[in-house]
Design a protein around this motif. Structure first.
Motif, short mmCIF file in Angstrom:
data_model
loop_
_atom_site.label_atom_id
_atom_site.label_comp_id
_atom_site.label_asym_id
_atom_site.label_seq_id
_atom_site.Cartn_x
_atom_site.Cartn_y
_atom_site.Cartn_z
N VAL A 68 90.49 -137.07 61.47
CA VAL A 68 89.40 -136.29 61.44
C VAL A 68 89.53 -135.26 60.60
CG1 VAL A 68 88.64 -136.87 63.85
CG2 VAL A 68 90.02 -134.88 63.62
N TYR A 69 88.51 -134.36 60.18
CA TYR A 69 88.65 -133.27 59.31
C TYR A 69 87.36 -132.28 59.71
CZ TYR A 69 84.53 -135.36 56.62
OH TYR A 69 83.66 -136.26 56.57
N ASP A 70 87.58 -131.24 59.49
CA ASP A 70 86.72 -129.96 59.53
C ASP A 70 85.90 -129.72 58.30
OD1 ASP A 70 87.52 -130.04 62.22
OD2 ASP A 70 88.52 -128.16 61.98
N ALA A 88 68.84 -123.62 65.04
CA ALA A 88 69.05 -124.91 65.80
C ALA A 88 69.94 -125.72 64.38
CB ALA A 88 67.81 -125.78 66.13
N TYR A 89 70.88 -126.70 65.23
CA TYR A 89 71.64 -127.56 64.33
C TYR A 89 71.80 -128.70 64.71
CZ TYR A 89 73.83 -122.70 63.24
OH TYR A 89 73.93 -121.72 62.93
N ILE A 90 71.27 -129.66 63.67
CA ILE A 90 71.11 -131.07 63.98
C ILE A 90 72.26 -131.99 63.22
CG2 ILE A 90 69.56 -133.17 64.14
CD1 ILE A 90 67.12 -130.99 63.85
N SER A 97 74.44 -130.18 68.75
CA SER A 97 75.97 -130.95 68.92
C SER A 97 76.90 -129.77 68.99
CB SER A 97 76.22 -131.58 67.66
OG SER A 97 77.57 -132.04 67.56
N THR A 98 78.05 -130.00 69.94
CA THR A 98 79.14 -129.15 70.15
C THR A 98 80.06 -129.14 68.90
OG1 THR A 98 80.39 -130.69 71.34
CG2 THR A 98 79.01 -129.14 72.56
N SER A 99 79.99 -129.98 67.85
CA SER A 99 80.84 -130.17 66.76
C SER A 99 80.41 -129.03 65.93
CB SER A 99 80.77 -131.62 66.23
OG SER A 99 81.12 -132.41 67.25
N VAL A 100 79.19 -128.51 65.78
CA VAL A 100 78.86 -127.59 64.93
C VAL A 100 78.96 -125.97 65.47
CG1 VAL A 100 76.85 -126.65 63.53
CG2 VAL A 100 77.03 -129.27 63.99
N VAL A 101 79.57 -125.40 64.38
CA VAL A 101 80.08 -123.61 64.86
C VAL A 101 79.16 -123.16 63.68
CG1 VAL A 101 81.75 -122.14 64.92
CG2 VAL A 101 82.21 -124.43 65.67
N GLY A 102 78.18 -122.30 64.06
CA GLY A 102 77.42 -121.55 63.37
C GLY A 102 77.72 -119.87 63.44
N PRO A 103 77.08 -119.17 62.66
CA PRO A 103 77.31 -117.97 62.47
C PRO A 103 76.91 -117.22 63.63
CG PRO A 103 75.67 -118.19 60.97
CD PRO A 103 76.04 -119.55 61.44
N VAL A 114 76.65 -117.00 54.76
CA VAL A 114 77.22 -117.41 56.22
C VAL A 114 77.98 -118.55 55.95
CG1 VAL A 114 75.45 -115.89 57.54
CG2 VAL A 114 75.11 -118.45 56.62
N VAL A 115 78.90 -119.08 56.85
CA VAL A 115 79.57 -120.38 56.99
C VAL A 115 79.15 -121.10 58.37
CG1 VAL A 115 81.83 -121.29 57.08
CG2 VAL A 115 81.35 -119.28 55.74
N VAL A 116 78.69 -122.43 58.03
CA VAL A 116 78.74 -123.29 59.04
C VAL A 116 79.54 -124.36 59.00
CG1 VAL A 116 76.87 -124.82 60.08
CG2 VAL A 116 76.23 -122.63 59.14
N THR A 117 80.20 -124.71 60.26
CA THR A 117 81.44 -125.68 60.22
C THR A 117 80.91 -126.59 61.11
OG1 THR A 117 82.89 -124.05 59.60
CG2 THR A 117 83.80 -125.87 60.51
N VAL A 118 81.54 -128.15 60.68
CA VAL A 118 81.41 -129.25 61.41
C VAL A 118 82.80 -129.58 61.68
CG1 VAL A 118 80.43 -131.53 61.79
CG2 VAL A 118 79.04 -129.77 60.35
#
Length: 169
Positions: A68-70, A88-90, A97-103, A114-118
């Motif tokens: 896996v990777y981020d 909202a993140y799709i 999804s709990t895999s997405v980390v937003g600002p 801003v940084v959004v990480t999956v």
């Protein structure tokens, strides 16, 4: 005993004046509420037409022994002030999804990044992933990417990104 004509006339005159006064007050209240709603609608339309996010670049983190990777997307606000706490993140068709980390910022001003990480994306070649960052104005930034290579040697590649507003007439 009957009521005299002038008394009846006075009662009718007073009730008519009171009725017109109440009608005027009601009409003024309705006009005031309509005017306020119109101003709010115009402000929302202005924000809708001036809001925009753009993907500037991206980076990823992984280890060769992991499958896996981020991937982190650096996004710039090129439009009006937005509120990321209302976004909202799709991710791959799944909203929230709990895999997405937003600002967690309250506001993002024009020109801010801003940084959004999956997180924990599988290293599988020829699988297209997507992330939609849906803003509070109904518009969204869609990012599509894929993994290039195999599970031990490779990297993610962004296929494209687009800003769209499906609520525009």
């Amino acid at each position: 005993m009957g009521v005299s004509g002038p008394v009846v006339f006075a009662v009718l005159l007073i009730s008519t004046i009171v009725s017109f006064g109440m009608l005027y007050a009601s009409g003024e209240s309705v006009y005031s509420m309509f005017h306020k709603a119109s101003l709010e609608y115009n402000a929302m339309q202005l924000k809708l037409h001036t809001a925009e996010l753009k993907l500037m670049n991206y980076s990823y983190q992984t280890l060769p022994n992991l499958t896996v990777y981020d991937i982190s997307f650096n996004i710039t606000n090129t439009g009006s002030t937005l509120s990321p706490v209302k976004w909202a993140y799709i991710y791959d068709g799944e909203i929230g999804s709990t895999s997405v980390v937003g600002p967690t910022l309250k506001y993002v001003l024009p020109g801010d990044n801003v940084v959004v990480t999956v997180q924990n994306v599988l290293k599988v070649a020829n699988v297209t992933h997507s992330l939609v960052v849906s803003t509070e104005v109904g518009c969204g930034l869609k990012i599509k990417w894929e993994w290039v290579g195999n599970s031990t040697n490779g990297w993610p590649r962004v296929i494209g990104s687009a800003w769209y507003c499906p609520v525009e007439g």
